[in-house]
Design an enzyme around this catalytic site. Structure first.
Site, mmCIF file in Angstrom:
data_model
loop_
_atom_site.group_PDB
_atom_site.id
_atom_site.type_symbol
_atom_site.label_atom_id
_atom_site.label_comp_id
_atom_site.label_asym_id
_atom_site.label_seq_id
_atom_site.Cartn_x
_atom_site.Cartn_y
_atom_site.Cartn_z
ATOM 1 N N HIS A 97 15.726 33.481 0.150
ATOM 2 C CA HIS A 97 16.850 33.715 1.042
ATOM 3 C C HIS A 97 16.380 32.872 2.551
ATOM 4 O O HIS A 97 17.272 32.229 3.153
ATOM 5 C CB HIS A 97 17.400 34.992 1.486
ATOM 6 C CG HIS A 97 16.893 35.759 2.317
ATOM 7 N ND1 HIS A 97 16.066 36.789 2.131
ATOM 8 C CD2 HIS A 97 16.965 35.800 3.782
ATOM 9 C CE1 HIS A 97 15.852 37.469 3.417
ATOM 10 N NE2 HIS A 97 16.155 36.891 4.318
ATOM 11 N N ASP A 124 14.779 37.620 -4.985
ATOM 12 C CA ASP A 124 14.676 36.913 -3.534
ATOM 13 C C ASP A 124 13.124 36.291 -3.118
ATOM 14 O O ASP A 124 12.541 36.887 -2.143
ATOM 15 C CB ASP A 124 15.073 37.841 -2.454
ATOM 16 C CG ASP A 124 15.283 37.321 -0.832
ATOM 17 O OD1 ASP A 124 15.122 35.968 -0.842
ATOM 18 O OD2 ASP A 124 15.370 38.027 0.112
ATOM 19 N N SER A 170 11.888 38.440 7.801
ATOM 20 C CA SER A 170 12.118 38.241 6.246
ATOM 21 C C SER A 170 11.353 37.398 5.652
ATOM 22 O O SER A 170 10.655 36.560 6.569
ATOM 23 C CB SER A 170 13.425 37.518 6.025
ATOM 24 O OG SER A 170 13.999 38.447 5.933
#
Ligand code: ARG
Length: 296
Positions: free
Chosen positions: A80, A134, A228
């Site tokens: 992502h 992801d 992230s």
């Protein structure tokens, strides 16, 4: 002033004190790499800052995600982080710049490496809605120089086996803190791996295979937006990648990570596009090309 007036004033003062005390306590309890501490340079040599080039004119301001250097020019991150959600498409490698070897994201010193991205890979089954699969990889043009021994940058290995629940891991990043803005300095926090069944009861069908949870069920400590792509590390090896969560550091809502073990083969098999291109070329064609070159 009358006696009654005095009492009234005293009451008001007490009330004011009470409100101030409650506010102070509330501030302290606000989740805070939320509730992290400043990372040590020698323990985070693998941590990279992934940035959008066009937002990084002021060195450091383009930070969007973390990542982990897992080979001299290979960075493990989240898919992502490579996806432009507004445009509903993946970004181009040329949109990124990767910075290695600095604790302060605004600082660039002798040991800092600033590298363009030559190519990238992501699982084609990644879904921005469910966060399924992801996982992504960036290949650096200027990775770690040969010969090793770099002072502030070094790759980290992937874990070789499944990490059982209840193990203390470290997560690090320049993501949001309790003050709700990105951190200038790399922060790190200890979080524990959580049994899949337990986390499944929390996130229900949102928790897919290939996802694992880590955090503290009482809340207060967690990764957050901007962390992230960064690694979850157990005993010096990568076991997870920061992926998502419901809020940050909320009690009963741990962070969700990509389970590196689950994707290990995919991660290890990826290599820069040039070499994978060669690998896919039928060997007869390669031999023919070599023969042709020799004839010329
Ligand atoms: N998706 C976030 C990012 O892009 C990471 C969120 C992690 N959340 C959590 N509660 N651990 O940076």
């Amino acid at each position: 002033m009358t006696r009654r007036g005095d009492d009234y004033a005293l009451c008001l003062l007490w009330l004011l004190l009470l409100v101030v005390a409650c506010e102070a306590q509330d501030l302290e309890q606000k989740p805070r790499i939320i509730n992290g501490s400043i990372a040590r340079a020698d323990e985070t040599k693998h941590l990279v800052s992934i940035r959008l080039k066009r937002h990084d004119n002021n060195f450091g301001s383009g930070h969007i995600c973390g990542g982990a250097l897992i080979a001299p020019n290979k960075v493990l991150t989240a898919a992502h982080c490579l996806y432009n959600n507004q445009r509903k498409r993946y970004r181009q490698p040329s949109e990124f710049v990767v910075v290695l070897g600095t604790l302060n994201r605004f600082e660039r010193h002798n040991g800092t490496i600033v590298s363009p991205v030559s190519s990238m890979a992501y699982m084609h089954t990644f879904s921005p809605d469910s966060m399924r699969d992801d996982v992504g990889i960036l290949f650096l043009r200027t990775g770690l120089p040969d010969g090793g021994g770099h002072l502030s940058v070094a790759p980290i290995q992937l874990a070789g086996q499944v990490t059982p629940p209840g193990r203390v891991c470290q997560v690090a990043g320049w993501g949001r803190t309790e003050r709700s803005s990105l951190s200038n300095i790399l922060l790190t926090a200890n979080v524990s791996t959580i049994r899949h069944q337990t986390c499944r009861m929390i996130y229900k069908t949102g928790l897919l295979p290939g996802m694992m949870c880590a955090g503290r069920l009482q809340g207060g400590t967690d990764s957050c937006q901007g962390d992230s792509g960064g690694p979850l590390v157990h005993e010096g090896r990568v076991v997870g990648v920061v992926s998502w969560g419901y809020g940050c550091a909320e009690p009963g809502l741990p962070g969700v990570y990509v389970d590196v073990q689950y994707y290990r083969q995919w991660i290890e098999e990826r290599s820069s596009s040039a070499s994978s291109y060669l690998r896919r070329m039928p060997s007869a064609l390669v031999i023919a090309m070599i023969m042709m070159c020799r004839c010329l």
